[in-house]
Every structure is written in structure tokens, then in C-alpha cells.
Motif scaffolding. Structure first.
Motif, PDB file in Angstrom:
ATOM      1  N   PHE A   1      -4.295 -28.538 -39.109  1.00  0.00           N
ATOM      2  CA  PHE A   1      -3.293 -26.959 -38.808  1.00  0.00           C
ATOM      3  C   PHE A   1      -1.670 -27.096 -39.086  1.00  0.00           C
ATOM      4  O   PHE A   1      -1.051 -28.264 -38.169  1.00  0.00           O
ATOM      5  CB  PHE A   1      -3.806 -27.286 -37.095  1.00  0.00           C
ATOM      6  CG  PHE A   1      -2.732 -26.017 -36.679  1.00  0.00           C
ATOM      7  CD1 PHE A   1      -3.153 -24.206 -36.627  1.00  0.00           C
ATOM      8  CD2 PHE A   1      -1.762 -26.201 -36.001  1.00  0.00           C
ATOM      9  CE1 PHE A   1      -2.054 -23.139 -36.393  1.00  0.00           C
ATOM     10  CE2 PHE A   1      -1.160 -25.475 -35.616  1.00  0.00           C
ATOM     11  CZ  PHE A   1      -1.004 -23.978 -35.271  1.00  0.00           C
ATOM     12  N   VAL A   2      -1.514 -26.533 -39.101  1.00  0.00           N
ATOM     13  CA  VAL A   2       0.612 -26.428 -39.046  1.00  0.00           C
ATOM     14  C   VAL A   2       1.100 -25.940 -38.207  1.00  0.00           C
ATOM     15  O   VAL A   2       0.122 -23.926 -38.424  1.00  0.00           O
ATOM     16  CB  VAL A   2       0.756 -26.764 -40.525  1.00  0.00           C
ATOM     17  CG1 VAL A   2       0.403 -28.061 -40.977  1.00  0.00           C
ATOM     18  CG2 VAL A   2       0.352 -26.351 -41.734  1.00  0.00           C
ATOM     19  N   PRO A   3       1.750 -25.454 -37.857  1.00  0.00           N
ATOM     20  CA  PRO A   3       2.501 -24.522 -37.066  1.00  0.00           C
ATOM     21  C   PRO A   3       3.117 -23.444 -38.117  1.00  0.00           C
ATOM     22  O   PRO A   3       3.006 -23.941 -39.509  1.00  0.00           O
ATOM     23  CB  PRO A   3       3.523 -24.367 -36.615  1.00  0.00           C
ATOM     24  CG  PRO A   3       3.412 -26.412 -36.038  1.00  0.00           C
ATOM     25  CD  PRO A   3       2.635 -26.817 -36.929  1.00  0.00           C
ATOM     26  N   THR A   4       3.133 -21.941 -38.406  1.00  0.00           N
ATOM     27  CA  THR A   4       2.660 -21.032 -38.511  1.00  0.00           C
ATOM     28  C   THR A   4       5.262 -20.553 -39.556  1.00  0.00           C
ATOM     29  O   THR A   4       4.699 -19.518 -40.462  1.00  0.00           O
ATOM     30  CB  THR A   4       2.248 -19.150 -38.833  1.00  0.00           C
ATOM     31  OG1 THR A   4       2.287 -19.194 -37.342  1.00  0.00           O
ATOM     32  CG2 THR A   4       0.330 -19.891 -38.568  1.00  0.00           C
ATOM     33  N   GLY A   5       5.354 -20.810 -38.313  1.00  0.00           N
ATOM     34  CA  GLY A   5       6.783 -20.536 -38.315  1.00  0.00           C
ATOM     35  C   GLY A   5       7.529 -21.235 -39.519  1.00  0.00           C
ATOM     36  O   GLY A   5       6.765 -22.856 -39.280  1.00  0.00           O
ATOM     37  N   ILE A   6       8.434 -20.595 -40.293  1.00  0.00           N
ATOM     38  CA  ILE A   6       9.198 -21.654 -41.584  1.00  0.00           C
ATOM     39  C   ILE A   6      10.359 -21.579 -41.558  1.00  0.00           C
ATOM     40  O   ILE A   6      11.037 -20.547 -41.352  1.00  0.00           O
ATOM     41  CB  ILE A   6       8.069 -21.526 -42.664  1.00  0.00           C
ATOM     42  CG1 ILE A   6       6.253 -21.483 -42.841  1.00  0.00           C
ATOM     43  CG2 ILE A   6       8.651 -21.605 -43.907  1.00  0.00           C
ATOM     44  CD1 ILE A   6       5.941 -20.544 -44.326  1.00  0.00           C
ATOM     45  N   ILE A   7      10.618 -22.535 -41.647  1.00  0.00           N
ATOM     46  CA  ILE A   7      12.476 -22.380 -41.887  1.00  0.00           C
ATOM     47  C   ILE A   7      12.664 -23.083 -43.242  1.00  0.00           C
ATOM     48  O   ILE A   7      12.253 -24.363 -43.739  1.00  0.00           O
ATOM     49  CB  ILE A   7      13.016 -23.369 -40.836  1.00  0.00           C
ATOM     50  CG1 ILE A   7      13.381 -22.821 -39.623  1.00  0.00           C
ATOM     51  CG2 ILE A   7      14.969 -23.512 -41.457  1.00  0.00           C
ATOM     52  CD1 ILE A   7      13.993 -22.932 -38.879  1.00  0.00           C
ATOM     53  N   GLU A   8      13.219 -22.510 -44.624  1.00  0.00           N
ATOM     54  CA  GLU A   8      13.345 -23.448 -45.709  1.00  0.00           C
ATOM     55  C   GLU A   8      14.445 -23.852 -46.532  1.00  0.00           C
ATOM     56  O   GLU A   8      15.020 -22.879 -46.175  1.00  0.00           O
ATOM     57  CB  GLU A   8      12.377 -22.867 -46.598  1.00  0.00           C
ATOM     58  CG  GLU A   8      12.135 -23.215 -47.922  1.00  0.00           C
ATOM     59  CD  GLU A   8      11.081 -22.540 -49.262  1.00  0.00           C
ATOM     60  OE1 GLU A   8      10.456 -22.594 -50.346  1.00  0.00           O
ATOM     61  OE2 GLU A   8      10.503 -21.210 -49.254  1.00  0.00           O
ATOM     62  N   TYR A   9      14.572 -24.409 -47.243  1.00  0.00           N
ATOM     63  CA  TYR A   9      16.201 -24.646 -47.612  1.00  0.00           C
ATOM     64  C   TYR A   9      15.532 -24.558 -49.144  1.00  0.00           C
ATOM     65  O   TYR A   9      14.617 -25.705 -49.935  1.00  0.00           O
ATOM     66  CB  TYR A   9      16.872 -26.148 -47.015  1.00  0.00           C
ATOM     67  CG  TYR A   9      17.608 -26.298 -48.162  1.00  0.00           C
ATOM     68  CD1 TYR A   9      19.106 -25.690 -47.647  1.00  0.00           C
ATOM     69  CD2 TYR A   9      17.815 -27.339 -49.276  1.00  0.00           C
ATOM     70  CE1 TYR A   9      20.108 -26.133 -48.781  1.00  0.00           C
ATOM     71  CE2 TYR A   9      18.990 -27.662 -49.887  1.00  0.00           C
ATOM     72  CZ  TYR A   9      20.011 -26.987 -49.808  1.00  0.00           C
ATOM     73  OH  TYR A   9      21.267 -27.071 -50.472  1.00  0.00           O
ATOM     74  N   LYS A  10      16.642 -23.647 -49.634  1.00  0.00           N
ATOM     75  CA  LYS A  10      15.692 -23.454 -51.522  1.00  0.00           C
ATOM     76  C   LYS A  10      17.456 -22.942 -52.136  1.00  0.00           C
ATOM     77  O   LYS A  10      17.474 -21.607 -51.462  1.00  0.00           O
ATOM     78  CB  LYS A  10      14.752 -22.817 -51.078  1.00  0.00           C
ATOM     79  CG  LYS A  10      14.651 -23.054 -52.893  1.00  0.00           C
ATOM     80  CD  LYS A  10      12.904 -22.187 -53.538  1.00  0.00           C
ATOM     81  CE  LYS A  10      12.579 -22.168 -54.586  1.00  0.00           C
ATOM     82  NZ  LYS A  10      11.333 -21.471 -55.133  1.00  0.00           N
ATOM     83  N   ASN A  11      17.663 -23.409 -52.820  1.00  0.00           N
ATOM     84  CA  ASN A  11      19.333 -22.925 -53.576  1.00  0.00           C
ATOM     85  C   ASN A  11      20.114 -22.119 -53.469  1.00  0.00           C
ATOM     86  O   ASN A  11      21.201 -21.270 -53.627  1.00  0.00           O
ATOM     87  CB  ASN A  11      17.935 -22.300 -54.631  1.00  0.00           C
ATOM     88  CG  ASN A  11      17.555 -22.062 -55.525  1.00  0.00           C
ATOM     89  OD1 ASN A  11      17.205 -23.284 -55.801  1.00  0.00           O
ATOM     90  ND2 ASN A  11      16.187 -21.701 -55.858  1.00  0.00           N
TER      91      ASN A  11
END
Length: 205
Positions: free
Chosen positions: A119-129
Motif C-alpha cells: 500500500f502507498v497513499p493515494t494522494g500525489i504531488i508530482e514534479y515534471k517539466n
């Protein structure tokens, strides 16, 4: 963002079962029964691989954070996986003509159990481009970094304000103080100290 309906998955499962019953009544469609679970298997395997990569630190551009759906998402794979394993086991001992389907269901059940342990938490912060994306399910916002003025963290919300003071809300979070530290460190590592982060997390009563 509305809370995920806890019965939605079960409705989908019932729908799939009814579809398979319908398919079973039409002779030339019967082979499609096997495809239903055979399609799921590579999807679940891909999900497992992504979870392993994240847990092993190989998804450095992504930070997973808590949401209020996580309790449901944490337990569902164990319930659903167990149901599939038990059902396929009894099916294999009683039915001779559906081996491919039953083994596909068995493998699917085992894979679901594995996702539960990973299991991993389902909220996401992503850094891209040079952009930051904030997501909780279908509630997602992607904003160019140089347009972000501040990020406000609350226990149930992340509020991103751009330089024109337009605000973007990512709701239904379940953040605690340690999440603030993780988010601050993640953003500092990726983009430096260019964005003001407001910590207004509140303890729930």
C-alpha cells in the motif's frame, strides 16, 4: 472532491459478474469470459511494479500523501483478493470446464493481496517539466512552477494560489504534521525556496 462511494467497487464487480453470466448464455461470446480477468492481470502487475519503484525510492519526482480514501484503499485489496482466491479455489475443485477462467481469477486474487501489502497513499504531488501536479483521484491540478505564489496545507485540503491569486483546491486530504515536513522537503529539493508554503494543519477533534 466528493468522497469515493465505498459501494462503487462492489457495484462494478456485480456488473462484471452479470456481464459474464450474459456472455455465458451466448455461445460465440463464451471465450470473452477468460479475457475479463486476463486483461486485469497485466494492469495489476503494472500497478505492483509502480508501487515497488516508489517504495524503493525510484520515483523521485513523485510524493505520495494521505487522503481520506486511504483506509478504504488499504483494506479493499485484502477483502477482494481473499474473495477471488476462495471462489477460484472452490471452483477449481468442482468445475472442470473453466480452468483458464478460474486460474485467471486465482492469479488476480493473489495479485490483489500483494497490492494490499504494498500500500502507498493515494494522494500525489508530482514534479515534471517545470510543473507541479497535485492530485487526489480525479481531482487534479497541474500548474507551472513560475506561476505559483503559495501552497497552503490544511488537514483536509491543499490550496494552491497562483500569482493572480486564483486558487486551486485539492480536497478530501488527510494530512498530519509529518506530511507538511515531507511536502516541504520534497518541494525544496525539487524547486528550492521559490514558493511560500503555509502550514495551517489542524488537529482533528
Amino acid at each position: 472532491m466528493k468522497k469515493r462511494n465505498p459501494y462503487l467497487t462492489y457495484i462494478l464487480i456485480i456488473g462484471i459478474v452479470l456481464l459474464m453470466v450474459f456472455i455465458d448464455r451466448i455461445e460465440f461470446l463464451k471465450p470473452l469470459k477468460n479475457i475479463v480477468f486476463l486483461i486485469w492481470i497485466p494492469i495489476i502487475i503494472w500497478d505492483i511494479i509502480e508501487r515497488l519503484k516508489y517504495r524503493n525510492g525510484k520515483r523521485t519526482n513523485i510524493l505520495r500523501i494521505r487522503t481520506n480514501n486511504d483506509d478504504y484503499n488499504r483494506i479493499f485489496p485484502f477483502i477482494f483478493g481473499t474473495i477471488l482466491i476462495v471462489a477460484s479455489y472452490f471452483g477449481l475443485t468442482k468445475i472442470e470446464s473453466e480452468k483458464i477462467l478460474l486460474y485467471s481469477i486465482l492469479i488476480t486474487g493473489i495479485l490483489y493481496l500483494i497490492t494490499g501489502f504494498l500500500f502507498v497513499p493515494t494522494g500525489i504531488i508530482e514534479y515534471k517539466n517545470d510543473k507541479l501536479s497535485f492530485a487526489n483521484g480525479n481531482n487534479k491540478h497541474t500548474i507551472e512552477i513560475d506561476k505559483i505564489d503559495s501552497i497552503e496545507l490544511k488537514s483536509t485540503d491543499i490550496i494552491i494560489a497562483d500569482k493572480s491569486q486564483k486558487k486551486y483546491y485539492v480536497n478530501f486530504m488527510n494530512l498530519i504534521e509529518s506530511d507538511y515536513q515531507k511536502i516541504a522537503e520534497f518541494l525544496k529539493h525539487k524547486i528550492g525556496n521559490n514558493i511560500k508554503i503555509k502550514n495551517v494543519l489542524q488537529q482533528r477533534v
